[in-house]
Design a protein around this motif. Structure first.
Motif, PDB file in Angstrom:
ATOM      1  N   SER A 141       6.146   2.952  -1.985  1.00  0.00           N
ATOM      2  CA  SER A 141       5.415   3.886  -1.726  1.00  0.00           C
ATOM      3  C   SER A 141       5.042   4.261  -3.052  1.00  0.00           C
ATOM      4  CB  SER A 141       6.110   4.823  -1.186  1.00  0.00           C
ATOM      5  OG  SER A 141       7.206   5.435  -1.489  1.00  0.00           O
ATOM      6  N   GLU A 172      -3.353  -1.944  -4.632  1.00  0.00           N
ATOM      7  CA  GLU A 172      -4.263  -1.328  -4.096  1.00  0.00           C
ATOM      8  C   GLU A 172      -5.120  -3.063  -3.133  1.00  0.00           C
ATOM      9  OE1 GLU A 172      -7.044  -1.913  -7.605  1.00  0.00           O
ATOM     10  OE2 GLU A 172      -6.552  -0.267  -8.554  1.00  0.00           O
ATOM     11  N   ALA A 223      -2.124  -5.361  -1.121  1.00  0.00           N
ATOM     12  CA  ALA A 223      -1.897  -5.069   0.175  1.00  0.00           C
ATOM     13  C   ALA A 223      -2.181  -5.669   1.241  1.00  0.00           C
ATOM     14  CB  ALA A 223      -2.809  -3.165   0.598  1.00  0.00           C
ATOM     15  N   LEU A 231       3.844   2.710   2.685  1.00  0.00           N
ATOM     16  CA  LEU A 231       3.036   1.965   1.636  1.00  0.00           C
ATOM     17  C   LEU A 231       1.695   3.648   1.112  1.00  0.00           C
ATOM     18  CD1 LEU A 231       1.676  -1.283   2.745  1.00  0.00           C
ATOM     19  CD2 LEU A 231       2.347  -0.774   1.087  1.00  0.00           C
ATOM     20  N   THR A 232       2.952   4.201   1.348  1.00  0.00           N
ATOM     21  CA  THR A 232       2.344   5.945   0.689  1.00  0.00           C
ATOM     22  C   THR A 232       1.702   5.853  -0.405  1.00  0.00           C
ATOM     23  OG1 THR A 232       4.070   6.341   3.132  1.00  0.00           O
ATOM     24  CG2 THR A 232       2.995   8.355   1.128  1.00  0.00           C
ATOM     25  N   SER A 233       0.650   6.355  -0.569  1.00  0.00           N
ATOM     26  CA  SER A 233       0.501   6.755  -2.484  1.00  0.00           C
ATOM     27  C   SER A 233      -0.101   5.855  -2.645  1.00  0.00           C
ATOM     28  CB  SER A 233       0.676   7.656  -2.665  1.00  0.00           C
ATOM     29  OG  SER A 233       1.202   9.579  -2.106  1.00  0.00           O
ATOM     30  N   ASN A 234       0.005   5.298  -2.281  1.00  0.00           N
ATOM     31  CA  ASN A 234      -1.288   3.627  -2.737  1.00  0.00           C
ATOM     32  C   ASN A 234      -2.602   3.846  -2.213  1.00  0.00           C
ATOM     33  OD1 ASN A 234       1.128   2.301  -4.131  1.00  0.00           O
ATOM     34  ND2 ASN A 234       2.177   1.868  -2.261  1.00  0.00           N
ATOM     35  N   MET A 235      -3.407   3.245  -3.206  1.00  0.00           N
ATOM     36  CA  MET A 235      -4.980   3.340  -3.190  1.00  0.00           C
ATOM     37  C   MET A 235      -6.005   2.126  -2.383  1.00  0.00           C
ATOM     38  SD  MET A 235      -6.194   6.001  -2.894  1.00  0.00           S
ATOM     39  CE  MET A 235      -7.404   6.302  -2.671  1.00  0.00           C
ATOM     40  N   ILE A 236      -5.043   1.293  -0.719  1.00  0.00           N
ATOM     41  CA  ILE A 236      -5.397  -0.275  -0.279  1.00  0.00           C
ATOM     42  C   ILE A 236      -6.682   0.716   0.345  1.00  0.00           C
ATOM     43  CG2 ILE A 236      -2.545   0.246  -0.106  1.00  0.00           C
ATOM     44  CD1 ILE A 236      -3.378  -0.061   3.429  1.00  0.00           C
ATOM     45  N   LEU A 238       0.810   4.804   5.913  1.00  0.00           N
ATOM     46  CA  LEU A 238       0.269   4.910   5.652  1.00  0.00           C
ATOM     47  C   LEU A 238      -0.978   6.650   4.527  1.00  0.00           C
ATOM     48  CD1 LEU A 238      -1.307   1.762   7.497  1.00  0.00           C
ATOM     49  CD2 LEU A 238      -0.193   1.369   5.021  1.00  0.00           C
ATOM     50  N   SER A 292      -1.706   8.754   2.586  1.00  0.00           N
ATOM     51  CA  SER A 292      -2.335   9.007   1.322  1.00  0.00           C
ATOM     52  C   SER A 292      -2.906   8.196   0.668  1.00  0.00           C
ATOM     53  CB  SER A 292      -1.702  10.009   0.314  1.00  0.00           C
ATOM     54  OG  SER A 292      -1.354  11.063   0.997  1.00  0.00           O
ATOM     55  N   THR A 293      -3.420   7.177   1.543  1.00  0.00           N
ATOM     56  CA  THR A 293      -3.666   5.536   1.116  1.00  0.00           C
ATOM     57  C   THR A 293      -5.281   5.588   1.735  1.00  0.00           C
ATOM     58  OG1 THR A 293      -4.010   5.024   3.234  1.00  0.00           O
ATOM     59  CG2 THR A 293      -1.830   4.470   1.864  1.00  0.00           C
TER      60      THR A 293
END
Length: 102
Positions: A26, A31, A35, A53-58, A81, A83-84
């Motif tokens: 997290s 990105e 991911a 993977l919370t708070s990633n921009m996947i 997931l 905030s992704t």
């Protein structure tokens, strides 16, 4: 913070981590490319049970990669997931993959 480059590197060694069960990535600025690499590694990793993977921009592209992976992976039981940026389409793809897997 490992970013997408670090996620790609980590994904390349996940197949040789037979005892790793929980992985919290997290808030690591991962990105879609990172991911996707992590998702692809799930095809050969049969020990990972939880991935955060919370708070990633996947985004939707990363979600699509996880959908493909989840349709055949039988060991991952928790995937966070929040905030992704996966959006509705990404969420639907993952739900459909899980329905096929169960």
């Amino acid at each position: 913070i490992i970013g997408s480059g670090g996620a790609v590197l980590l994904a390349s060694i996940l197949h040789s981590a037979p005892t790793l069960q929980v992985l919290d990535l997290s808030e690591n600025m991962i990105e879609a490319s990172g991911a996707s690499a992590l998702a692809n590694s799930l095809a050969t990793n049969n020990s990972l049970r939880a991935l955060n993977l919370t708070s990633n921009m996947i985004g939707p592209e990363g979600a699509a990669a996880f959908a493909r992976a989840l349709s055949c992976n039988r060991t991952l039981t928790a995937l966070r997931l929040a905030s992704t940026g996966i959006g509705g389409a990404g969420a639907c793809a993952i739900v459909e993959a899980l329905e096929r897997n169960s």
